[in-house]
Design an enzyme around this catalytic site. Structure first.
Site, PDB file in Angstrom:
ATOM      1  N   SER A   1       0.812  -1.221   0.000  1.00 42.95           N
ATOM      2  CA  SER A   1       0.000   0.000   0.000  1.00 42.95           C
ATOM      3  C   SER A   1       0.839   1.261   0.000  1.00 42.95           C
ATOM      4  O   SER A   1       0.328   2.341  -0.314  1.00 42.95           O
ATOM      5  CB  SER A   1      -0.936   0.006   1.210  1.00 42.95           C
TER       6      SER A   1
ATOM      7  N   HIS B   1      -2.622  -2.923  -6.116  1.00 44.38           N
ATOM      8  CA  HIS B   1      -2.992  -2.569  -4.750  1.00 44.38           C
ATOM      9  C   HIS B   1      -4.504  -2.550  -4.562  1.00 44.38           C
ATOM     10  O   HIS B   1      -5.187  -1.605  -4.960  1.00 44.38           O
ATOM     11  CB  HIS B   1      -2.393  -1.201  -4.387  1.00 44.38           C
TER      12      HIS B   1
END
Length: 324
Positions: A126, A147
């Site tokens: 992230s 992500h």
């Protein structure tokens, strides 16, 4: 969550079967891909597989997953005896281990050594730069960031982050896989935090400063965010919102903010240039976006309908079970 069965099922390995990896596995399995979970041991992987099935039953009961979802997941999700076993013949591999650079590089190295040379390898990081992990992967033109957001079964957006050497073929293939699940992709350049968390943490940082300065309480700031500009965000991003408000208005607001915070709220150069060029947003037919002026009534009608529908949904759900 709707069940979207892909016409091109792949074998996909998820390395890291915890909350994020498990949620990603559910999404991919529901789309019809053959998904293999791997973790520190076969026992952990199988335990988490069973957890995902139990969790899916609960989601079906709460009408968050469609009936029959657990059966589909059960048929499309297996647990591997090891990381190497999981990735050996996978078409796509998603690493989802904890957010520690050295751990990720170690796992990516193991994945790279055991995977097919043409397998796409992705990281669900992230915040960690994709470039900083790329040297752990052989033939790293096949490596990129993919992500998903938490909770991955229910958040529709996915960041696609290539590094300096990622091939266009790899990027396009990764986007196709994500879109096969019904989610939306956004392609962003590699930078620490990417886009999602740069924006999210910028908001959080300003919110904490407002509390520290005594401007408002935590509760009141949360109320303001969710009932004002945050109310718009499911439908429009910050540039569309700015265009509808008027970029000249935004420039005036920056100048006002600078009377109290001259450095914190310096006027963005890109905004200055647009206003100087007479591009003021929807009212002038051009701004960050290019919505023709004659299309503005249709856009405003959509906006107003969207906000009314959002309020109706919130009224139906009732307040969140929070206490401050």
């Amino acid at each position: 969550m709707a069940i979207t069965q892909t016409d091109n099922p792949l074998k996909i390995a998820i390395v890291g079967s915890g909350y994020m990896g498990g949620g990603i596995a559910q999404v991919l399995a529901l789309a019809g891909h053959q998904v293999v979970l791997a973790d520190v041991s076969a026992e952990v992987a199988e335990k988490n597989r069973q957890r995902l099935l139990t969790e899916s039953d609960a989601f079906v009961a709460d009408e968050l997953f469609q009936p029959g979802s657990t059966k589909i997941i059960d048929e499309h999700l297996t647990a591997a005896t090891s990381i190497e076993d999981a990735v050996a013949d996978a078409d796509v591999i998603e690493e989802a281990v904890p957010e520690k650079l050295e751990l990720k590089k170690e796992i990516l190295g193991r994945i790279s050594a055991a995977a097919r040379p043409d397998a796409i390898i992705a990281s669900n990081t992230s915040t960690i730069s994709i470039n900083s992990m790329a040297d752990a992967v052989d033939n790293n033109a096949r490596f990129l960031g993919v992500h998903f957001s938490n909770p991955s079964p229910f958040i529709p957006g996915v960041e696609i982050i290539p590094h300096d050497n990622t091939s266009e073929e790899t990027i396009s293939h990764a986007e196709e896989v994500v879109r096969s699940t019904g989610k939306e992709t956004a392609r962003v350049n590699d930078a620490v935090g990417f886009v999602l968390n740069r924006l999210q943490y910028a908001l959080f940082h300003e919110a904490t400063q407002l509390v520290d300065e005594g401007t408002a309480t935590v509760e009141d700031i949360d109320t303001i965010v969710r009932t004002t500009f945050g109310f718009r965000l499911p439908f429009f991003g910050p540039f569309a919102i700015a265009d509808m408000a008027g970029l000249d208005v935004y420039k005036f607001c920056y100048e006002s903010l600078q009377s109290g915070f001259p450095e914190r709220f310096a006027t963005p150069e890109i905004l200055e240039k647009l206003v100087d060029a007479g591009k003021l947003g929807t009212k002038s037919g051009a701004g960050f976006l290019n919505v023709p002026a004659d299309a503005t009534p249709e856009l405003v009608a959509y906006r107003n309908k969207a906000y009314v529908k959002m309020q109706q949904l919130l009224d139906e759900l009732g307040p969140a079970p929070l206490s401050y």
